[in-house]
Each structure stands twice: as C-alpha cells, then as structure tokens.
Motif scaffolding. Sequence first.
Motif: not given
Length: 443
Positions: A421-443
Amino acid sequence: MIKRTKPRKRNNIHLLRGFFFLLAILLLFLGGLAVHFSGELTISQHNNRKGYEKNIAIKENEAVSRKNDDIVQTSLEMGALSSGSRSNRQNGNISIVDDKGTNHNSYQRYDDKYPKDRVYCMIPFIWNTDFYKVIMSTWGQRCDSIYFLTDAIVGGKLQGDKIIDDPKGGYLHYTAFPPGTFPENVIFINMTRSWNDCHETNKHGVEFKKVCRHIWEKMWRSWVYVDEHHSDRAEWFCKVDYDTFFFPENLKYFVRDYKQWDPYNEHHYFGHYLGHRANRPAMIAGACACWSRKTLKGIAQVYRNMPKGYMGPERGVCEDRSHATEEVSTSLCLNDGLGVTAEAARDGDLREFVMLDPYHNQLTWNRTEQGEWWYWKGKPKNAGQMDECCAVRPIAIHKYKYSSQMEKLEQQFYGPRDNPNIRKLSDRSRRYVTKVRRAMGID
C-alpha cells in the motif's frame, strides 16, 4: 684445626630445598584461591544478570498486563466488538476477530505519556456494518473511548451517502431487533426527522435515494447525550465523520505538546478553520471538530435551552432547524451562547492538521492557480500549500467513502515500512507518508 665446610654446604642445600618447597605450596595456594574467587565472581555475575533480567521481565510483564487490562476494561465498557465478533489474548495483545474469522490485532490504547488528555471519539452514524467494523479495526482502536451515535431507524445498504438497496422488510426501529444485535458502543438517538426519505437526481436525469441531511439535529442531540452519560471519560471530545481517518495520538500531541491547553478550565473549539461565510462566525469543518471538556459542558446546556422545531430558512440564530448546516449552527451556538470562537489547527508553518480531502489530492492544491475559492478564503496569505499543505502529525483526513480505503490508510500509516500500500503510492504521496511515519515514530 678441623674444617667443617661440607656440613655447612649440606645445610645450605637443605634450606634451599625447604624454601622452594614452601614457595611451591604458596603458589598452589594462591592459584587455588584465584580459581575460587574467579568462580565466585562468575556465579555472582550470572546471578546478578539473572536477577536483573528477571526484574526487567517482571516489569515488562507488569506493564503489558496493565496495558492489556486497560484494553480489556475499555473494550468491556465500550462494547468495542461488533456482534458476531470475539476478543482473544494473543502474545500479550488483544485481537479482534470478526465473524468471517479475520483477525485484527488491536493497537495498545494504554498511553502513559498523555494520561490526562484522553480522547473521546463520537461518530454520528447511520447503522452500517462494514464501516463499523473497519473503523473499529483501524483508527477506532486508538481512541480512549469511541461511540457511534446512531439514528434509531435501521435498514438499507449504503454506499457513501447513497442508499443503494432498500430492505425487503422495510426500515425498522432498532428496538425491533433482538437484544445483542448491535454492539454496546452503538447508541441509538431518536430523531424527529427521518434520514431515509430523500431523493436526488443525477446529471443523467436519474433519480436516486440518498441520506437526508439532518446532521444538525443528530449532532446536538448526540452531544447532550455525551454530556449526560460520558463526560467523565475524556478531556477532549471529537466529532469524527464516518468517512474521516482519525489520529487520536496526534490530537493528544497537538493539545498537550504543541498548545499546552487546559481542557478543564479553558474553552477550545478547533479543527480545520473556515472563514468564508460572510456575516457569520468562523467555523470548524465538520469532518473532524473537537472541543475541551469545559466547552462540552457549556455547549450541552446551550443545546438544551435553544429553541426547537423552526421550519424556516437559516436566520443566524442558535436553534434546532430542519436542514440546518451543522458547521454554521455549531459556530453560532458557541459564539452566542458561550462567546467561544473557532481556532485553527495549524502548525508553525501554517500547515493544516485536518485535511478536508484525501491527502493525495490536497498535496496538489495550488492557491495561485486555483484562486480564492471557499477553501482558501479567510486563510493566511502564506498558508501552506501543495507539498507543504499539511502537518506531518495529521489529526484527521477526510472523504474516504469506502471501507477498503480505510484499510489501505491503516497500512500506509501504521503497517510495515515496505508494504504494497506504500509502494503503490505516487512519489509525492510516498514522501508525505514517510514524513508522517517518521514524525509519529512508526519508522
């Protein structure tokens, strides 16, 4: 004279032998002593390590037990499982198993970082089994309390706001169903206006049934109920649309770490700020509107006392009115009854914590190209847009009309780092999801 050289030499040899003999005994003694102390030290270290590990294990088990007990107690109080579902303990976690045998591991709701910032999630609802289950198996698990304030009339199959299948047996009052049919955290609200008798014509001229827009009556009746029955269960109370993906932990971060608000002594009404209505108070978009406990207590009394049953058009008064707009009516009642005004949930870079459209859309909104349509009206000139539109610890994202979309969002923000579900995202969406996960401490 007689010489005695030989006996002296013999005596010296005996003394030398005795010295070496004593030295050998001393070395043996010291060696044995060293071995003894080494063994004692090893045993001591081993025991200390075992004791330390045992203490750590005990503490971890106690912590897990406390967390699981909290979850079990909350589940019992909330009726968090749908009818036909069951809860199991597996590897120290609580799991939700639905009537199809699907296992949904629950998020640990024990949160010792924010013990005094509990979040109550209130979903205005028309009974819909699919959405109930998907909310309870995704973001709903992270609410401290979650209740579905539901129209008392049950029936039909919904697809978004469309009624796509009328029930053969007709629409029934919830009391017509056997006890135990509905989960305990579904609270039925008797309404004076029906939700299932509205029609609309699409662009092709085809008429279809749709859900009637009587959300304002449901809203004020629901908050009166929450005040009378559940006001002691949280410090922050959020109305969350069924098609909104909510992040309770990020709301706690916003009110405590970012704002440092006091829910008991301060009035707060916040979310996505809208200031486009002329001659009306600014308001919070209905996708996700939150307030402090103090505001809940105050507004519930305003709702009890406001005029009821007006049939005319909107006239800028706090009242119960047919077809009233939820956001406008809420802001009017807060402003007139309590002197409380809307507060924007934005970060220091003026990025929104609450998104009104799916994030992959909102990441493309360009104020310069779009112009000042209602979304941009009333916002600061340097408000965030495009890749910088949205806070990296979002509180809510709106407009997901299908349960499968909720499941995908759960995987994007909380699932394994490299899931499909992450791999299928567009580059822009994936960048945002990556920032969110890092800010929340998921990754």
